[in-house]
Design a protein around this motif. Structure first.
Motif, PDB file in Angstrom:
ATOM      1  N   UNK A   1       0.865  -0.896   0.019  1.00  0.00           N
ATOM      2  CA  UNK A   1       0.089  -0.148  -0.004  1.00  0.00           C
ATOM      3  C   UNK A   1       1.465   1.497  -0.108  1.00  0.00           C
ATOM      4  N   UNK A   2       0.676   2.571  -0.331  1.00  0.00           N
ATOM      5  CA  UNK A   2       0.878   3.368  -0.708  1.00  0.00           C
ATOM      6  C   UNK A   2       1.361   3.839   0.559  1.00  0.00           C
ATOM      7  N   UNK A   3       0.670   4.047   1.583  1.00  0.00           N
ATOM      8  CA  UNK A   3       1.255   4.176   3.331  1.00  0.00           C
ATOM      9  C   UNK A   3       2.969   3.780   3.550  1.00  0.00           C
ATOM     10  N   UNK A   4       2.967   2.583   3.162  1.00  0.00           N
ATOM     11  CA  UNK A   4       3.996   1.855   3.815  1.00  0.00           C
ATOM     12  C   UNK A   4       4.793   1.982   2.485  1.00  0.00           C
ATOM     13  N   UNK A   5       4.771   2.971   1.371  1.00  0.00           N
ATOM     14  CA  UNK A   5       5.805   2.363   0.066  1.00  0.00           C
ATOM     15  C   UNK A   5       7.305   2.909   0.759  1.00  0.00           C
ATOM     16  N   UNK A   6       7.061   4.103   1.227  1.00  0.00           N
ATOM     17  CA  UNK A   6       8.965   4.923   1.945  1.00  0.00           C
ATOM     18  C   UNK A   6       8.975   4.010   2.173  1.00  0.00           C
ATOM     19  N   UNK A   7       8.663   2.740   3.215  1.00  0.00           N
ATOM     20  CA  UNK A   7       9.416   2.511   4.554  1.00  0.00           C
ATOM     21  C   UNK A   7       9.904   0.861   3.963  1.00  0.00           C
ATOM     22  N   UNK A   8       9.023   0.195   2.671  1.00  0.00           N
ATOM     23  CA  UNK A   8       9.398  -1.144   1.610  1.00  0.00           C
ATOM     24  C   UNK A   8      10.124  -0.779   1.089  1.00  0.00           C
ATOM     25  N   UNK A   9       9.980   0.512   0.318  1.00  0.00           N
ATOM     26  CA  UNK A   9      11.254   0.716  -0.572  1.00  0.00           C
ATOM     27  C   UNK A   9      12.504   1.183  -0.341  1.00  0.00           C
ATOM     28  N   UNK A  10      12.714   1.710   1.108  1.00  0.00           N
ATOM     29  CA  UNK A  10      13.552   1.957   1.549  1.00  0.00           C
ATOM     30  C   UNK A  10      14.334   0.813   2.341  1.00  0.00           C
ATOM     31  N   UNK A  11      14.094  -0.099   2.627  1.00  0.00           N
ATOM     32  CA  UNK A  11      14.139  -1.620   3.189  1.00  0.00           C
ATOM     33  C   UNK A  11      14.503  -2.704   2.287  1.00  0.00           C
ATOM     34  N   UNK A  12      14.146  -2.269   1.122  1.00  0.00           N
ATOM     35  CA  UNK A  12      14.356  -2.783  -0.425  1.00  0.00           C
ATOM     36  C   UNK A  12      16.195  -2.588  -0.362  1.00  0.00           C
ATOM     37  N   UNK A  13      15.959  -1.585  -0.571  1.00  0.00           N
ATOM     38  CA  UNK A  13      17.242  -0.350  -1.258  1.00  0.00           C
ATOM     39  C   UNK A  13      18.480  -0.765  -0.680  1.00  0.00           C
ATOM     40  N   UNK A  14      17.638  -0.798   1.137  1.00  0.00           N
ATOM     41  CA  UNK A  14      18.560  -0.586   1.693  1.00  0.00           C
ATOM     42  C   UNK A  14      19.729  -1.644   2.033  1.00  0.00           C
ATOM     43  N   UNK A  15      18.489  -3.246   2.103  1.00  0.00           N
ATOM     44  CA  UNK A  15      19.097  -4.866   1.811  1.00  0.00           C
ATOM     45  C   UNK A  15      20.164  -4.757   1.061  1.00  0.00           C
ATOM     46  N   UNK A  16      19.525  -4.591  -0.400  1.00  0.00           N
ATOM     47  CA  UNK A  16      20.333  -4.686  -1.746  1.00  0.00           C
ATOM     48  C   UNK A  16      21.911  -3.493  -1.726  1.00  0.00           C
ATOM     49  N   UNK A  17      21.344  -2.323  -0.254  1.00  0.00           N
ATOM     50  CA  UNK A  17      23.268  -2.032  -1.044  1.00  0.00           C
ATOM     51  C   UNK A  17      24.260  -2.663   0.021  1.00  0.00           C
ATOM     52  N   UNK A  18      23.496  -4.046   0.912  1.00  0.00           N
ATOM     53  CA  UNK A  18      25.027  -4.625   0.729  1.00  0.00           C
ATOM     54  C   UNK A  18      26.033  -5.306  -0.083  1.00  0.00           C
ATOM     55  N   UNK A  19      24.761  -5.092  -1.027  1.00  0.00           N
ATOM     56  CA  UNK A  19      26.164  -5.357  -2.338  1.00  0.00           C
ATOM     57  C   UNK A  19      27.523  -4.923  -2.466  1.00  0.00           C
ATOM     58  N   UNK A  20      27.055  -3.040  -1.885  1.00  0.00           N
ATOM     59  CA  UNK A  20      28.731  -2.557  -1.791  1.00  0.00           C
ATOM     60  C   UNK A  20      29.445  -2.597   0.044  1.00  0.00           C
ATOM     61  N   UNK A  21      28.852  -3.228   0.780  1.00  0.00           N
ATOM     62  CA  UNK A  21      29.758  -3.997   1.454  1.00  0.00           C
ATOM     63  C   UNK A  21      30.374  -5.270   1.559  1.00  0.00           C
ATOM     64  N   UNK A  22      29.555  -6.084   0.434  1.00  0.00           N
ATOM     65  CA  UNK A  22      29.871  -7.051  -0.688  1.00  0.00           C
ATOM     66  C   UNK A  22      31.757  -6.626  -1.239  1.00  0.00           C
ATOM     67  N   UNK A  23      31.377  -5.849  -1.813  1.00  0.00           N
ATOM     68  CA  UNK A  23      32.682  -4.813  -2.793  1.00  0.00           C
ATOM     69  C   UNK A  23      32.979  -3.898  -2.005  1.00  0.00           C
ATOM     70  N   UNK A  24      33.342  -4.395  -0.156  1.00  0.00           N
ATOM     71  CA  UNK A  24      34.253  -3.752   0.140  1.00  0.00           C
ATOM     72  C   UNK A  24      35.526  -5.050   0.473  1.00  0.00           C
ATOM     73  N   UNK A  25      35.638  -4.516   1.936  1.00  0.00           N
ATOM     74  CA  UNK A  25      36.981  -5.550   2.473  1.00  0.00           C
ATOM     75  C   UNK A  25      36.517  -7.207   1.523  1.00  0.00           C
TER      76      UNK A  25
END
Length: 423
Positions: A141-165
């Motif tokens: 739902x729209x009322x949860x879109x910012x939270x859910x999309x932020x969570x998806x991007x936050x978890x997906x951004x762990x790819x940058x952590x793998x691309x570090x050390x």
């Protein structure tokens, strides 16, 4: 501008967490994880690429930024495709192009083939975030879109952590070519699973408008509010992604004389900051007001760039990388603005149009930083003085400040969360 009445028609409210919606969230998060891994990978292996392929700073910046250049160029037609055929087919089809790009990069004998591989990777990863946002707008739902999309991007951004050390360790052990072969295998698996285990919308929910395409790109670009947020998306995403994806590593190598593992550790700190920003930005924006949060966060974003431009002592680099990454991670909230401005049937086009500025900004900023850095005389082959990085970061810091000034009046009208909409 008033949007056509037929585009504002309500459809049944999407269901929230179910087995199918969890599968959608998990698999598209995995796709975005790979996208983030590829966009960040060159920061750690930049010295090896420069040495093995005999690249200068401008060549390294241009080759790395091709990922974002092609990524940006495909955004508008991809947005139309997402609204017409849906992310279940568009995103994995593009991912298979990324597999070819990863293998090409791994086998590249020269700069030209590195550039071709990098460009194909940009094309292949172009549908990960926009496809995710399109499909999440249907399943949540729209009322949860910012939270859910932020969570998806936050978890997906762990790819940058793998691309570090971790990537620095594997690079020392097996070399960068092996890393990209492994990436191709994982990307192939994710593409196949999306095709098999997801659908464009919950049963009984129409994900396309009755007109088929759901409004035109002209309607997106004719919306005045779009132009208030586009410049901030350009510099907010452009600065953090271009720095994290390439120049954060050479900044540490050249500016502070650190070794590969030390650089990997600080890139890990930067990645943690970006991941936390992505993951918490939606929750914070939903509770304190999207516009209010973006106006405040952006202040600290451009201040952190100015502080890094001064080449501070080593003990300050970690906190500044963390702050820069955390505030830069809020760039995903520019897309939450889109969710509130445009109707659901236009989500693919509108989000892709804004992402054209965000990813196009990354392409331009990453390249421009390379040109600025190479304008200084090298102190050794492939190595530049600290002043070169000072100039580059002053450029991005001032650009971020000006975009913040332009956004400020619009952000003041977006301080309260709108009432939940069924869409």
């Amino acid at each position: 501008m008033r949007l056509p009445r037929q585009l504002m028609t309500k459809s049944p409210a999407p269901r929230f967490w179910t087995r199918d919606s969890v599968a959608v969230f998990a698999l598209f998060t995995a796709a975005y994880f790979m996208s983030y891994f590829y966009r960040s990978a060159n920061a750690v292996i930049a010295p090896d690429l420069a040495r093995d392929m005999q690249l200068g700073a401008a060549q390294l910046g241009l080759m790395t930024s091709l990922f974002y250049g092609v990524f940006a160029a495909i955004q508008l037609p991809m947005g139309v495709a997402l609204d017409r055929w849906g992310p279940r087919w568009v995103t994995p089809s593009l991912l298979l192009v990324g597999v070819i790009g990863s293998l090409t990069f791994a086998a590249a004998p020269s700069f030209i083939w590195l550039a071709v591989g990098r460009a194909l990777l940009g094309l292949g990863m172009a549908g990960c975030l926009m496809g995710s946002l399109k499909i999440l707008s249907q399943w949540f739902p729209a009322a949860r879109f910012a939270t859910v999309s932020g969570a998806l991007v936050g978890i997906g951004a762990l790819g940058a952590l793998v691309a570090a050390t971790p990537m620095a360790w594997v690079n020392n052990l097996a070399g960068w070519r092996v890393i990209f072969v492994g990436g191709a295998v994982i990307t192939s698996l994710v593409a196949a699973l999306i095709m098999v285990w997801t659908r464009n919308a919950p049963p009984g929910v129409e994900w396309r408008s009755t007109g088929g395409a759901g409004g035109s790109l002209a309607a997106v670009f004719a919306e005045p509010r779009f132009w208030r947020i586009a410049p901030l998306a350009f510099f907010l995403a452009g600065a953090v992604l271009s720095f994290q994806g390439l120049w954060a590593g050479p900044y540490l190598y050249d500016g502070l004389g650190l070794n590969e593992i030390q650089v990997g550790n600080l890139l890990l700190v930067l990645g943690i900051g970006v991941t936390a920003g992505y993951g918490l930005s939606g929750w914070i924006a939903d509770r304190f007001g999207l516009g209010r949060v973006m106006r405040m966060v952006t202040i600290f974003f451009w201040l952190s760039q100015l502080a890094l431009a001064l080449i501070p002592p080593l003990w300050l680099i970690g906190p500044l990388y963390l702050l820069f990454g955390f505030t830069g991670g809020f760039n995903v909230m520019m897309l939450a603005h889109i969710r509130r401005i445009f109707p659901l049937a236009m989500m693919g086009k509108a989000a892709s149009a804004l992402n054209l500025f965000a990813i196009g900004g990354t392409f331009m900023v990453q390249w421009w930083m390379g040109l600025i850095i190479e304008s200084f005389a090298p102190v050794a082959p492939g190595q530049y003085p600290p002043a070169a990085y000072t100039a580059a970061l002053l450029f991005t810091g001032v650009g971020s400040f000006l975009a913040w000034v332009w956004y400020w009046p619009f952000g003041g009208r977006q301080e309260t969360v709108p009432p939940p909409a069924a869409d």
